[in-house]
Design an enzyme around this catalytic site. Structure first.
Site, PDB file in Angstrom:
ATOM      1  N   GLU A  26      -0.165   9.824  16.511  1.00 17.96           N
ATOM      2  CA  GLU A  26      -0.917  11.063  16.290  1.00 17.96           C
ATOM      3  C   GLU A  26      -2.238  10.784  15.584  1.00 17.96           C
ATOM      4  OE1 GLU A  26       3.170  11.857  17.212  1.00 17.96           O
ATOM      5  OE2 GLU A  26       2.307  10.611  15.632  1.00 17.96           O
TER       6      GLU A  26
ATOM      7  N   GLY B 196      -4.160  -5.706  10.437  1.00 23.53           N
ATOM      8  CA  GLY B 196      -2.751  -5.395  10.629  1.00 23.53           C
ATOM      9  C   GLY B 196      -2.514  -4.625  11.913  1.00 23.53           C
TER      10      GLY B 196
ATOM     11  N   GLU C  24       1.131   1.099  10.971  1.00 22.59           N
ATOM     12  CA  GLU C  24      -0.309   0.807  11.062  1.00 22.59           C
ATOM     13  C   GLU C  24      -1.075   1.905  11.792  1.00 22.59           C
ATOM     14  OE1 GLU C  24      -1.496  -1.378   9.270  1.00 22.59           O
ATOM     15  OE2 GLU C  24       0.344  -2.448   8.780  1.00 22.59           O
TER      16      GLU C  24
ATOM     17  N   LEU D 149       0.828  -1.203   0.000  1.00 24.17           N
ATOM     18  CA  LEU D 149       0.000   0.000   0.000  1.00 24.17           C
ATOM     19  C   LEU D 149       0.866   1.257   0.000  1.00 24.17           C
ATOM     20  CD1 LEU D 149      -2.703   1.522   0.257  1.00 24.17           C
ATOM     21  CD2 LEU D 149      -2.525   1.214   2.748  1.00 24.17           C
ATOM     22  N   SER D 150       1.839   1.346   0.916  1.00 24.69           N
ATOM     23  CA  SER D 150       2.635   2.567   1.086  1.00 24.69           C
ATOM     24  C   SER D 150       3.436   2.907  -0.164  1.00 24.69           C
ATOM     25  CB  SER D 150       3.594   2.407   2.267  1.00 24.69           C
ATOM     26  OG  SER D 150       2.878   2.242   3.468  1.00 24.69           O
TER      27      SER D 150
ATOM     28  N   SER E  75       0.911   5.564   3.647  1.00 22.60           N
ATOM     29  CA  SER E  75      -0.245   4.683   3.501  1.00 22.60           C
ATOM     30  C   SER E  75      -1.539   5.456   3.277  1.00 22.60           C
ATOM     31  CB  SER E  75      -0.386   3.800   4.745  1.00 22.60           C
ATOM     32  OG  SER E  75      -0.478   4.598   5.915  1.00 22.60           O
TER      33      SER E  75
ATOM     34  N   ILE F  19       7.854  -1.916   2.232  1.00 24.13           N
ATOM     35  CA  ILE F  19       7.057  -3.139   2.164  1.00 24.13           C
ATOM     36  C   ILE F  19       7.698  -4.214   3.052  1.00 24.13           C
ATOM     37  CG2 ILE F  19       6.057  -4.883   0.671  1.00 24.13           C
ATOM     38  CD1 ILE F  19       5.062  -1.932   0.307  1.00 24.13           C
TER      39      ILE F  19
ATOM     40  N   GLY G  30       6.526   9.263  -0.616  1.00 23.88           N
ATOM     41  CA  GLY G  30       5.883  10.566  -0.583  1.00 23.88           C
ATOM     42  C   GLY G  30       4.444  10.560  -0.113  1.00 23.88           C
TER      43      GLY G  30
END
Length: 376
Positions: free
Chosen positions: A360, A234, A356, A121-122, A128, A153, A125
């Site tokens: 914050e 996750g 995950e 996914l990530s 996620s 990953i 820049g």
């Protein structure tokens, strides 16, 4: 193997971790990888995807038990637990949204660990943030063509199958991409702060062509799937691993302070040390209960599990970072070297506060839920 899988629970996972994972975790951390023989052993123990039904090679493990298993693995090695996390996310998504043919093709291989999965996914820049996905998937004569780059990953260096999220013709799509597909390039990411043996990678897709059977779930359904399902699982696994780190810190400190003496007095008899250890005992029990609550809600199919998981992950990860810091402090100079595992716990715990859902984001989400409840 069937009997072993049926009996898989916290106790059997603990025995496996104590024999096959914990004694080697520091060496794997220094090497930056988990060796193949260990990955095979994990598969033989039935740890990769025990929640899959027996028909697909799993043992139908419930979510509460899965959390306990991931806690025990996290107690021994956060890198191994991270590999379990992303593998679990892919296998769970396959079970939940895969077609019968996809489940039959990949399920038994994932359950046995003959195929290892990773979650893509990530992106550089964007992290996620699903709204920032730039990887594209277009249809060309019935085939999917994927172009783009995924970063950070977990397990990417070793994974055989990627669950890739891309911007499709109308909405985000999820695609199963075998590593051996032409156009897939894996570049290792080394020398990370924590979970150094989790074999992170950047994965590039250059004109990767896939058949129509690569699509997981209906086209355009992927955004909801990511936000309400796979990422939640996750997060649950990371919460479990954070509980494991707290327990590992407690075990290490109780052992060290019972043997280490200052002026002839065991460290464990000093009030300040006892205060630190008592806080570890309290927080690991509280974190474990929060995790179990989230697991029970998952097993019941209650949507309240989403917020329960956010709370468990926030509490457990912040507590893990706090107590790992205290564990190093208790060990003094010994805690800063390689002779004791608390330095690894300290580095790994920091990662738990970021992955995950950063602390914050978690605080904002938890507070938002509190305010929503006040709306008539």
């Amino acid at each position: 193997m069937t009997d072993q899988l049926t009996a898989l629970d916290r106790a059997t996972a603990r025995r496996f971790v104590d024999e096959h994972i914990a004694p080697f975790a520091d060496a794997w951390d220094r090497a930056g990888a988990v060796p193949e023989e260990a990955l095979t052993r994990i598969g033989e123990a039935g740890l990769w995807a025990p929640f899959l039904p027996p028909r697909l090679g799993g043992s139908g493990t419930d979510m509460v038990t899965l959390g306990a298993i991931h806690e025990e693995v996290g107690r021994g090695c956060s890198s191994v637990r991270s590999l379990l996390t992303v593998h679990t996310m892919l296998a769970w998504a396959l079970r939940r949204w895969g077609s019968e043919a996809q489940r039959d093709r990949w399920g038994p291989e994932l359950a046995a660990g003959r195929v290892l999965g990773a979650f893509c996914l990530s992106e550089p820049g964007a992290g996620s943030d699903t709204s920032g996905i730039t990887t594209t998937a277009r249809l060309d004569g019935g085939a999917w063509v994927v172009d783009g780059v995924k970063k950070w990953i977990t397990g990417g260096q070793r994974a055989d199958l990627f669950l890739v999220f891309a911007r499709g013709p109308a909405a985000t799509v999820a695609l199963l991409v075998p590593r051996a597909t032409p156009g897939v390039t894996v570049t290792p990411i080394d020398d990370m702060l924590g979970t150094r043996a989790s074999m992170l990678a950047e994965v590039s897709f250059d004109g990767v062509r896939l058949g129509p059977d690569a699509l997981l779930g209906p086209s355009g359904f992927a955004s909801g799937m990511v936000l309400t399902g796979t990422l939640d699982l996750g997060r649950y696994s990371v919460a479990a691993g954070s509980v494991g780190i707290i327990q590992a810190c407690l075990d290490a400190c109780a052992d060290y302070t019972s043997r280490r003496r200052v002026g002839g007095t065991p460290l464990g008899e000093l009030p300040l040390i006892q205060a630190k250890v008592s806080d570890m005992v309290t927080d690991v029990r509280a974190a474990r209960l929060l995790l179990a609550e989230a697991g029970r809600l998952k097993d019941a199919g209650d949507e309240a599990t989403l917020m329960a998981t956010w709370v468990a992950k926030y509490f457990a990860s912040t507590a893990a970072a706090r107590h790992a810091s205290e564990a190093v402090q208790i060990h003094g100079a010994n805690g800063c070297g390689t002779g004791y595992p608390v330095a690894r716990y300290y580095r790994d715990a920091k990662v738990m506060e970021i992955i995950e859902g950063s602390n914050e984001i978690q605080r904002t989400t938890i507070a938002g839920e509190a305010y929503r409840r006040q709306v008539p």
